[in-house]
Design an enzyme around this catalytic site. Structure first.
Site, PDB file in Angstrom:
ATOM      1  N   GLU A  21     -17.313  -3.089 -23.807  1.00 20.23           N
ATOM      2  CA  GLU A  21     -16.997  -4.247 -22.954  1.00 20.23           C
ATOM      3  C   GLU A  21     -18.156  -5.248 -22.940  1.00 20.23           C
ATOM      4  O   GLU A  21     -19.247  -4.958 -23.437  1.00 20.23           O
ATOM      5  CB  GLU A  21     -16.689  -3.789 -21.532  1.00 20.23           C
ATOM      6  CG  GLU A  21     -17.883  -3.101 -20.871  1.00 20.23           C
ATOM      7  CD  GLU A  21     -18.006  -3.419 -19.391  1.00 20.23           C
ATOM      8  OE1 GLU A  21     -17.837  -4.591 -19.012  1.00 20.23           O
ATOM      9  OE2 GLU A  21     -18.287  -2.485 -18.624  1.00 20.23           O
ATOM     10  N   LYS A 157     -18.306   3.184 -10.063  1.00 25.61           N
ATOM     11  CA  LYS A 157     -19.635   2.697  -9.668  1.00 25.61           C
ATOM     12  C   LYS A 157     -19.993   3.180  -8.255  1.00 25.61           C
ATOM     13  O   LYS A 157     -19.142   3.289  -7.377  1.00 25.61           O
ATOM     14  CB  LYS A 157     -19.681   1.182  -9.769  1.00 25.61           C
ATOM     15  CG  LYS A 157     -19.832   0.756 -11.234  1.00 25.61           C
ATOM     16  CD  LYS A 157     -20.323  -0.638 -11.373  1.00 25.61           C
ATOM     17  CE  LYS A 157     -19.173  -1.599 -11.431  1.00 25.61           C
ATOM     18  NZ  LYS A 157     -18.489  -1.600 -12.736  1.00 25.61           N
TER      19      LYS A 157
HETATM   20  N1  PSU Z   1     -20.296  -0.868 -15.923  1.00 18.16           N
HETATM   21  C1  PSU Z   1     -21.602  -1.185 -15.743  1.00 18.16           C
HETATM   22  N2  PSU Z   1     -21.897  -2.439 -15.280  1.00 18.16           N
HETATM   23  C2  PSU Z   1     -20.916  -3.380 -15.041  1.00 18.16           C
HETATM   24  C3  PSU Z   1     -19.546  -3.042 -15.268  1.00 18.16           C
HETATM   25  C4  PSU Z   1     -19.293  -1.764 -15.701  1.00 18.16           C
HETATM   26  O1  PSU Z   1     -22.492  -0.357 -15.956  1.00 18.16           O
HETATM   27  O2  PSU Z   1     -21.229  -4.513 -14.646  1.00 18.16           O
HETATM   28  C5  PSU Z   1     -18.459  -4.088 -15.025  1.00 18.16           C
HETATM   29  C6  PSU Z   1     -17.178  -3.720 -15.775  1.00 18.16           C
HETATM   30  O3  PSU Z   1     -16.849  -4.787 -16.631  1.00 18.16           O
HETATM   31  C7  PSU Z   1     -16.137  -3.541 -14.699  1.00 18.16           C
HETATM   32  C8  PSU Z   1     -16.616  -4.510 -13.663  1.00 18.16           C
HETATM   33  O4  PSU Z   1     -14.843  -3.815 -15.143  1.00 18.16           O
HETATM   34  O5  PSU Z   1     -18.034  -4.248 -13.661  1.00 18.16           O
HETATM   35  C9  PSU Z   1     -15.945  -4.270 -12.318  1.00 18.16           C
HETATM   36  O6  PSU Z   1     -15.843  -5.467 -11.613  1.00 18.16           O
HETATM   37  P1  PSU Z   1     -14.853  -5.569 -10.341  1.00 18.16           P
HETATM   38  O7  PSU Z   1     -15.391  -4.546  -9.391  1.00 18.16           O
HETATM   39  O8  PSU Z   1     -14.993  -6.982  -9.812  1.00 18.16           O
HETATM   40  O9  PSU Z   1     -13.491  -5.241 -10.838  1.00 18.16           O
END
Ligand code: PSU
Ligand code: MN
Length: 300
Positions: A21, A157
């Site tokens: 990604e 996360k």
């Molecule tokens: N994994 C990481 N750092 C990140 C992300 C994933 O180590 O920044 C990103 C991914 O792209 C994931 C996003 O889809 O954070 C999630 O954002 P949100 O909570 O707004 O959906």
């Protein structure tokens, strides 16, 4: 959709390919560590015998597999959007740059014919009271419910409501696999208190589960790989609580919330969380490449 020739060739030959990604590059890590990380993940995938396909939007065009120059352009772009599914079409029509989230990358990788994707931590359900809205659930969850692809992560996360995130994954019928663990890994920490429904001990076993899943289910197979030398659960939770309270106070919500929380954790921990984040991203890329290799063997 533009496939890098090397990626196209590998797919045609049924050789292992790993999608990566780009929101983590554009919005998840500080510069220039972001570019170093992007290169490191690609190198890790190659070292394990697979072809990396970093996915991003450049001038409105979807690229699956980037040149070195394109990788730099993504990492250092003056203007780059966080490309989720709700703004993907607009970014393309308006010829902007975009870093693709887990949701968008999984969607596009599957469309390109790629079966395995590596990220850091998936998005999930934010705790009630963080940010402005009381209802913030990552599009990652919905996408995982409808796209048959292997996603390798270190768990949801640590900034999230893990119990709620796990419940959602169950409701959505996502195949969950702990990699050599029974407990849900939580990104910066190897283990949370929550039990997973299944575990595997090897890339071959993970590939076998996915081979079964995709014959039956519309959803993803989420392989959760605990980071090596993870941080203490209680320590991370105290930083997370503080960062979430600050976000609420400052009215930070929506797509800005996750990037804000990650950068606040980096500050509060004196850079320790970034170090762990970089390590888990590389480890996940490596494991994803080995799963992709095992999957190619199964099909051959
Ligand atoms: N994994 C990481 N750092 C990140 C992300 C994933 O180590 O920044 C990103 C991914 O792209 C994931 C996003 O889809 O954070 C999630 O954002 P949100 O909570 O707004 O959906
Ligand atoms: Mn959100």
């Amino acid at each position: 959709m533009r496939l890098h020739p090397e990626v196209r060739q590998a797919l045609d030959d049924n050789r292992p390919v790993v999608a990566l990604e780009s929101t983590v590059i554009t919005h998840g890590l500080p510069r220039p560590a972001n570019l170093e990380l992007a290169r490191k993940m690609e190198r890790a995938v190659r070292e394990e015998g697979a072809v990396p396909a970093t996915i991003a939007i450049l001038d409105g065009e979807i690229h699956v597999g980037l040149t070195e120059g394109q990788l730099e352009a993504v990492a250092f772009a003056a203007q780059v959007e966080k490309a989720s599914l709700w703004n993907l079409a607009a970014i393309m029509a308006q010829r902007k740059h975009g870093g693709t989230t887990v949701a968008t990358t999984a969607f596009l990788a599957h469309k390109a014919g790629i079966s395995v994707f590596a990220t850091g931590g998936i998005g999930g359900v934010h705790p009630a009271g963080s940010g402005q809205a009381s209802y913030d659930e990552s599009a990652d969850l919905f996408e995982l419910s409808r796209t048959p692809i292997v996603v390798v992560s270190a768990g949801p996360k640590s900034i999230l409501d893990l119990a709620a995130t796990l419940e959602r994954l169950e409701s959505f019928g996502v195949s969950l696999l702990g990699y050599k663990t029974d407990k849900l890994p939580a990104f910066h920490t190897r283990e949370s208190p929550f039990e997973l429904p299944a575990r595997v001990e090897s890339p071959e076993e993970a590939a076998a589960v996915f081979a079964q899943a995709r014959r039956l289910l519309p959803s993803a197979t989420l392989v959760m790989n605990p980071v090596s030398r993870g941080l203490e659960w209680a320590q991370v939770q105290s930083w997370v609580e503080q960062a979430n309270q600050e976000a609420a106070r400052r009215g930070i919500y929506g797509k800005a919330l996750t990037p804000f929380l990650l950068s606040r954790l980096a500050e509060l921990s004196g850079g320790v969380t970034v170090e762990v984040n970089l390590r888990l991203l590389e480890e996940n890329a490596r494991l994803a490449a080995r799963i992709a290799g095992a999957l190619a063997q199964l099909i051959a």
